[in-house]
Design an enzyme around this catalytic site. Structure first.
Site, PDB file in Angstrom:
ATOM      1  N   CYS A 138      -1.050   0.055  29.999  1.00 31.90           N
ATOM      2  CA  CYS A 138       0.249   0.753  29.918  1.00 31.90           C
ATOM      3  C   CYS A 138       0.293   1.819  30.757  1.00 31.90           C
ATOM      4  CB  CYS A 138       0.858   1.042  28.367  1.00 31.90           C
ATOM      5  SG  CYS A 138       2.591   1.306  28.202  1.00 31.90           S
ATOM      6  N   GLU A 189      -4.188  -4.951  23.062  1.00 28.06           N
ATOM      7  CA  GLU A 189      -4.990  -4.349  21.710  1.00 28.06           C
ATOM      8  C   GLU A 189      -4.369  -4.784  20.420  1.00 28.06           C
ATOM      9  OE1 GLU A 189      -3.283  -2.498  23.791  1.00 28.06           O
ATOM     10  OE2 GLU A 189      -2.808  -0.596  23.016  1.00 28.06           O
ATOM     11  N   GLU A 226       0.867  -1.301  -0.149  1.00 33.91           N
ATOM     12  CA  GLU A 226       0.022   0.114   0.026  1.00 33.91           C
ATOM     13  C   GLU A 226       0.681   1.354  -0.109  1.00 33.91           C
ATOM     14  OE1 GLU A 226      -2.184   0.167   3.679  1.00 33.91           O
ATOM     15  OE2 GLU A 226      -2.859   2.313   3.237  1.00 33.91           O
ATOM     16  N   HIS A 239       0.484  -3.984  25.727  1.00 33.17           N
ATOM     17  CA  HIS A 239      -0.652  -3.831  24.768  1.00 33.17           C
ATOM     18  C   HIS A 239      -1.181  -4.797  24.252  1.00 33.17           C
ATOM     19  CE1 HIS A 239       0.460   0.533  24.799  1.00 33.17           C
ATOM     20  NE2 HIS A 239       1.616   0.206  25.043  1.00 33.17           N
TER      21      HIS A 239
HETATM   22  N1  GLN Z   1       4.499   6.929  29.214  1.00 29.58           N
HETATM   23  C1  GLN Z   1       4.571   5.485  29.873  1.00 29.58           C
HETATM   24  C2  GLN Z   1       5.881   4.882  29.741  1.00 29.58           C
HETATM   25  O1  GLN Z   1       6.674   5.254  28.703  1.00 29.58           O
HETATM   26  C3  GLN Z   1       3.495   4.574  29.087  1.00 29.58           C
HETATM   27  C4  GLN Z   1       3.561   4.494  27.846  1.00 29.58           C
HETATM   28  C5  GLN Z   1       2.523   3.882  27.133  1.00 29.58           C
HETATM   29  O2  GLN Z   1       1.321   4.081  27.727  1.00 29.58           O
HETATM   30  N2  GLN Z   1       2.479   3.355  26.091  1.00 29.58           N
HETATM   31  O3  GLN Z   1       6.113   4.269  30.363  1.00 29.58           O
END
Ligand code: GLN
Length: 539
Positions: free
Chosen positions: A383, A511, A140, A509
């Site tokens: 996070c 997600e 893409e 994460h």
């Molecule tokens: N700011 C936080 C860190 O660097 C969380 C990062 C995030 O939520 N991706 O650890």
């Protein structure tokens, strides 16, 4: 030998090249081909990791720790594949490698130029994934034909077609058919112009995919074919869909796969794409039995793309549980006004505190955590959301009123969240966080263990700060369960409040790895807990 398909965009941005690419990929995959998709982005950042969501939406992270365009998320969610750094290339990265070669002396004596050096490097990158043995590589090309910055990419496509022949290298142009409401007419002229623009660069598109609000009439199809130089069967209608997950079926109806297979002279293993499990997912998605409301607390909630993967993960988990998940956007800064807290948070069946950076809206996030914990509302913190949960617990359960992350308050006496050891000497911002997949060992009997159903998992990360292990025992004594730890580094990956219906904070994460046909276990468990919360309230 791999076959190459390039997808360009015309007339307007945001037509959904990523969704069309992913939908085509899905059809070809279910006909027995191994398919991967990559995205070329014509901007000068080496990757989108340093861009804020206002500029570029969510930054998506792959297993190998590449910070990439969010379209890679669509590729993974549709095709159920894992992508890597090779799947996202920017102009910045192309120039970086050409300039590094120049400094090494690889071009000694020669003038280094956009043509051929940049265009050669684009072609090399376009073919890199072929080494992994894919049958089909879809590329893409970001931006819109006619942009100055996409020119080298179009030139590279022209050269590849010359070298490989149109049987091995296909161009699909996604364009907008404009609807004039006053005249009640579909207009093809802007598309004709954008095809002309491509022709000027020496590229004749093979297939037109036409994004439209209204069905294309026979006459419109005839006109497009005639004036844009394509077969009638290669004018494909892409009508606005209720959900992006309908698009593979629309493309099947329009026989985009048939056109591609015949032009590339491919022999599919299966004549018809088998979309049974996709259709089952869609049927569940469209016929929910239950409904819940989840509050998404973040500082970018007004942006549609800032939390893309989280929203998609709810769609997958909702479908799995036959539940419509209404995601209610809650601006964390608004929670900092006491009068708003009950107004904005009551009546929710679950609260998710989003990932993020910096201190804008941080107190609002911590307030949302406290509300969820005290009112026994199912909670998922991702996070920064998990870090907020730890800070809230330290302030209100351990009594450390100034507890904080040193990201927000470097002088706090109680640095519950602190910079990771490995980050202390890092001074460059690009690509230097703890990125990509790491193992996590789960504690039996925890919410997380019950969700995953196994004791060793891996998930993707993107952070510099981390739960401070000095406080671990104290937290545990006060009822917080550390239920996931990285076995090598001993970093805390998951925290839970045991005395709660469902309260989970994850440093990683989840997600990013939720897929349409395989919803993520943590999101499923969260949706289930929210459903129970709703039934409980009713009962
Ligand atoms: N700011 C936080 C860190 O660097 C969380 C990062 C995030 O939520 N991706 O650890």
């Amino acid at each position: 030998m791999a076959k190459f398909i390039f997808v360009t965009g015309g007339v307007s941005s945001s037509l959904g090249k990523g969704i069309i690419s992913a939908s085509l990929g899905k059809l070809l995959q279910t006909q027995g081909f191994s398919v991967t998709i990559q995205k070329f982005d014509p901007y000068l950042n080496v990757d989108p990791g340093t861009l804020n969501p206002y500029e570029h939406g969510e930054c998506y992270v792959t297993d190998d720790g590449a910070e990439t365009d969010l379209d890679l998320g669509h590729y993974e969610r549709f095709l159920d594949i894992s992508t890597s750094q090779a799947n996202n290339v920017t102009t910045g990265r192309i120039y970086q490698s050409v300039i590094q070669k120049e400094r090494r002396g690889d071009f000694l004596g020669k003038t280094v130029q956009v043509v051929p050096h940049i265009t050669d490097e684009i072609q090399r990158r376009a073919q890199l994934l072929a080494e992994d043995g894919y049958d089909i590589i879809i590329t893409e090309i970001g931006g819109t034909v006619g942009d100055i910055e996409s020119l080298p990419f179009i030139e590279a496509v022209r050269q590849m077609r010359m070298k490989l022949g149109s049987e091995n290298c296909l161009v699909i142009h996604l364009t907008l058919i404009v609807y004039l409401a006053a005249a009640k007419e579909l207009k093809t002229k802007p598309t004709q112009h954008s095809v002309k623009e491509l022709l000027q660069a020496g590229v004749q598109p093979d297939i037109l995919v036409c994004r439209t609000e209204h069905p294309l009439t026979k006459e419109v199809r005839r006109k497009l074919a005639l004036f844009c130089n394509v077969d009638r069967s290669s004018v494909i209608e892409a009508i606005d869909a209720d959900t992006i997950y309908d698009v593979p079926l629309y493309m099947l109806q329009e026989e985009l796969n048939v056109s591609v297979i015949s032009k590339l002279k491919l022999t599919p293993k299966f004549q018809e794409p088998n979309l049974d499990s996709w259709k089952a997912f869609l049927a569940r998605l469209k016929n929910p039995i239950h409904k819940i409301r989840i509050g998404l607390v973040g500082k970018y909630v007004e942006l549609q793309d800032a939390y893309k993967s989280i929203l998609e993960a709810f769609i997958h988990a909702g479908a799995k549980n036959e539940t419509e998940v209404e995601v209610v956007s809650i601006h964390s800064e608004q929670l900092e006004n006491d009068n708003n807290v009950n107004k904005l948070l009551s009546g929710l069946n679950g609260i998710l505190v989003a990932p993020g950076f910096g201190d804008r809206g941080i107190e609002g996030k911590i307030i949302a955590v406290r509300y969820a914990r005290e009112n026994k509302v199912p909670f998922l913190g991702i996070c920064l959301g998990m870090q907020c949960a730890a800070i809230e617990y330290a302030r209100n359960m351990l009594g450390y009123k100034d507890a904080h992350s040193t990201e927000m308050n470097p002088n706090t006496q109680h640095n519950i969240i602190d910079l990771m050891e490995g980050q202390k000497d890092v001074d460059k911002k690009g690509g230097t966080m703890r990125l990509g997949k790491y193992d996590c060992a789960l504690t039996k009997g925890s919410f997380a263990y019950n969700a995953y159903g196994k004791s060793l998992i891996y998930e993707r990360h993107r952070h510099r700060f981390e739960f401070n292990n000095q406080y671990r025992e104290e937290f545990e004594r006060q009822g917080m369960r550390i239920s996931g730890v990285n076995p090598e580094s001993n970093l805390v990956e998951i925290i839970e409040v045991a005395e709660h219906p469902w309260f989970v904070g994850v440093q990683f994460h989840p997600e990013y790895t939720s897929r349409a046909e395989t919803a993520h276990p943590l999101f499923c468990a969260f949706v289930n807990a929210a459903l129970e919360n709703k039934n409980h309230q009713r009962g």
